[in-house]
Design a protein around this motif. Structure first.
Motif, PDB file in Angstrom:
ATOM      1  N   TYR A 270       0.897  -1.163   0.007  1.00 30.34           N
ATOM      2  CA  TYR A 270      -0.087   0.037   0.031  1.00 30.34           C
ATOM      3  C   TYR A 270       0.892   1.315   0.018  1.00 30.34           C
TER       4      TYR A 270
ATOM      5  N   VAL B 193      -3.484   0.309  -3.667  1.00 31.73           N
ATOM      6  CA  VAL B 193      -2.874  -0.944  -3.269  1.00 31.73           C
ATOM      7  C   VAL B 193      -2.444  -1.623  -4.654  1.00 31.73           C
TER       8      VAL B 193
ATOM      9  N   LEU C 229      -9.396  -7.991   0.438  1.00 35.92           N
ATOM     10  CA  LEU C 229      -8.740  -7.431   1.505  1.00 35.92           C
ATOM     11  C   LEU C 229      -9.353  -7.776   2.625  1.00 35.92           C
TER      12      LEU C 229
ATOM     13  N   ILE D 181      -8.997  -2.526   6.224  1.00 37.95           N
ATOM     14  CA  ILE D 181      -8.618  -1.501   5.848  1.00 37.95           C
ATOM     15  C   ILE D 181      -8.790  -0.448   7.080  1.00 37.95           C
TER      16      ILE D 181
ATOM     17  N   VAL E 275      -3.833  -0.013   4.955  1.00 37.82           N
ATOM     18  CA  VAL E 275      -4.647  -1.235   4.409  1.00 37.82           C
ATOM     19  C   VAL E 275      -3.745  -2.775   5.131  1.00 37.82           C
TER      20      VAL E 275
ATOM     21  N   THR F  11      -1.956  -5.438   4.356  1.00 32.76           N
ATOM     22  CA  THR F  11      -1.382  -6.016   3.057  1.00 32.76           C
ATOM     23  C   THR F  11      -0.606  -7.549   3.315  1.00 32.76           C
TER      24      THR F  11
END
Length: 562
Positions: free
Chosen positions: A485, A490, A533, A536, A546, A548
């Motif tokens: 991110y 992203v 995802l 967030i 985010v 990740t």
């Protein structure tokens, strides 16, 4: 009166000019006085030029690689200090020290550069500089330590000014005559001054009047008497206030207090050493009773440290913390008696402790920390049943939802994940996975969730609902892809190629209603891939972060029409 003032200014200028003249003469003779330091500096300058001129980026290792082992450059300072120290200890050892870099260049130094041992190598070099080459009483040791520190500082200042002057002259010359700057010219100038000139300047300044036992210059006296000591006393009051607070509350000290106490004791010992060489000792009343003054902070130090060691066992850093505590306690109590108050001996004990617990396998802090954490891992595996009894490896999947809803379970799994990371880093990924298998989780994935709604505390939104995959029903291996991110988007990449770009902030700006439906922001599709995802973070209508490290990627199934 005016005549007297003029005479004083003239005398001061004359004295200053004589000092500059003496310094210049010493600098001109420094190659003859420090030949091995000069030769070592020239060799390291050649290595630095060779390394920088042949360095290329390797996309496979994601590191700069060159035709020579440039990592040896990071050991230049300890090597030059050792050579300088041997200059007055033994002539043959002094000349032999030149060749120490040769076997070191044959080693892979990269892992060493990221360890505590590398930092302690510099600490050991600093101790070597201040202990000198002969036995000294407290006053002589204090004068020598202050002399080395101040002259080293002035040497670095002179070298920096010289570098800026050469830089300005070279840049002006190239500009005036319209010449093209040769590749890496300014880098080579910096390397020459850093490896060749600076050691000569510092060695010259340190050797100049090194054996004189005299009071430090006025500015340093002002710093020691009116800045350092008052700051120590104020800090003492703060620590005592905190000690009284936790004593009445019957609470444990905060985790960071141990480091604060260590810094306090260290600086206070420096102030105590400096008192030995000052003629005006305004704070003898404080330093004379420092052994008893330091007892409450030391109590906090030991309570906090031992509690956390008992709870989490030793790691490398905690073992060093305990060794530092033992040394601090020893030095503080050595101050009680004049017979035991020997500052040079304290420095030598500190150096011996660094050598003993840093470089000797088996009893080093790294070895002890790894053994203790391996024992903890065995206990956690048994307690949490992390390993499949048939395969002897970690289970492929854990029930994260169940773990996150139980605060105690969440804490234990998070702790286990941290221990696994520590042991895996210590023994190496291949050896670890050969014994236990892969552990794909991080301690962040076991954070306790207070409710089962989409919205978490601290503005985090976690996926709780199933996702309609539609045509994107081929699950890809997440380990083969990287999620990052950055720059408000992203990015998913595979082998350094971007395969999906999710401009999440731009999407939010174009449709503010999505802030009320954050679950929709957790999925993004392009022509061939679907990104899902886990979470967030939204702060002030902006996606600020985010998760990740935990994501799923699905590929669109293509239908063959033939």
């Amino acid at each position: 009166m005016l005549y007297f003032a003029d005479f004083t200014i003239f005398a001061t200028l004359k004295l200053l000019l004589n000092m500059i003249k003496k310094l210049l003469l010493n600098l001109l003779s420094s190659p003859r006085r420090f030949p091995v330091e000069l030769a070592l500096g020239i060799v390291f300058f050649i290595i630095a030029v060779w390394d920088s001129s042949t360095s290329v980026y390797n996309p496979l290792t994601r590191q700069l690689e060159s035709a020579i082992n440039g990592d040896i450059l990071f050991l230049f300072v300890p090597l030059i200090i050792l050579t300088f120290w041997l200059h007055r200890v033994n002539r043959w050892a002094y000349y032999a020290s030149f060749f120490l870099f040769v076997p070191l260049m044959m080693l892979n130094l990269k892992p060493f550069l990221w360890t505590f041992a590398f930092g302690f190598t510099y600490a050991l070099a600093a101790i070597l500089l201040i202990v000198g080459h002969k036995r000294m009483d407290n006053r002589s040791f204090a004068a020598h330590a202050l002399h080395v520190a101040t002259q080293l500082f002035f040497g670095l200042v002179i070298a920096s000014v010289l570098y800026l002057a050469v830089l300005a002259i070279t840049a002006s010359f190239l500009y005036i005559f319209g010449l093209k700057e040769p590749p890496r010219l300014f880098q080579y100038i910096f390397q020459f001054i850093a490896f060749v000139v600076t050691p000569q300047v510092c060695c010259t300044l340190i050797r100049q009047d090194e054996d004189k036992v005299e009071e430090p210059f006025k500015i340093l006296r002002l710093i020691l008497n009116f800045i350092l000591s008052p700051a120590i006393i104020i800090y003492t009051v703060i620590l005592y206030t905190y000690f009284i607070k936790i004593a009445f509350a019957w609470d444990l000290p905060k985790g960071g207090v141990a480091w604060l106490v260590m810094a306090f004791i260290t600086v206070a010992l420096v102030g105590r050493v400096a008192q030995s060489v000052l003629s005006q000792r305004y704070y003898d009343w404080f330093y004379r009773h420092f052994t008893f003054i330091a007892i409450p902070p030391l109590i906090m130090y030991w309570i906090g440290s031992l509690y956390r060691i008992r709870l989490y066992s030793f790691t490398e850093s905690r073992f060093y913390l305990m060794v530092a505590g033992v040394l601090m306690t020893l030095f503080v109590f050595m101050l009680i008696s004049k017979r035991t108050r020997k500052y040079q001996l304290m420095a030598l004990i500190c150096a011996a402790a660094i050598i003993l617990f840093t470089y000797i396998p088996g009893i080093s802090a790294k070895s002890v920390g790894l053994r203790c954490q391996q024992q903890r891992l065995t206990q956690l595996i048994s307690e949490l049943k992390l390993v499949n009894a048939q395969t002897g490896k970690f289970y492929d999947k854990l029930n994260l939802e169940k773990i996150r809803r139980d605060s105690l379970l969440s804490e234990r799994y998070s702790d286990a994940s941290s221990v696994i990371d520590y042991v895996r880093s210590g023994v190496g990924t291949k050896a670890f996975e050969a014994q236990y298998g892969k552990w794909p989780y991080s301690d962040f994935q076991f954070y306790y969730e207070k409710n089962q709604k989409t919205v978490e505390t601290d503005h985090w939104y976690i996926r709780k609902e199933p996702v309609d995959l539609g045509e994107y029903n081929i699950l890809l291996m997440a380990d083969d892809y990287q999620c990052a991110y950055w720059d408000q988007r992203v990015v998913i990449s595979h082998n350094d190629d971007v395969v999906l770009d999710y401009p999440i902030r731009k999407v939010v700006r174009s449709d503010k209603s999505l802030l009320d439906q954050p679950a929709k922001l957790l999925t993004y599709r392009n022509d061939s891939l679907l990104l899902v995802l886990e979470g967030i973070c939204i702060e002030d209508t902006i996606v600020s972060d985010v998760r990740t490290y935990s994501f799923q990627l699905f590929k669109k199934r293509t239908i063959n029409t033939h």
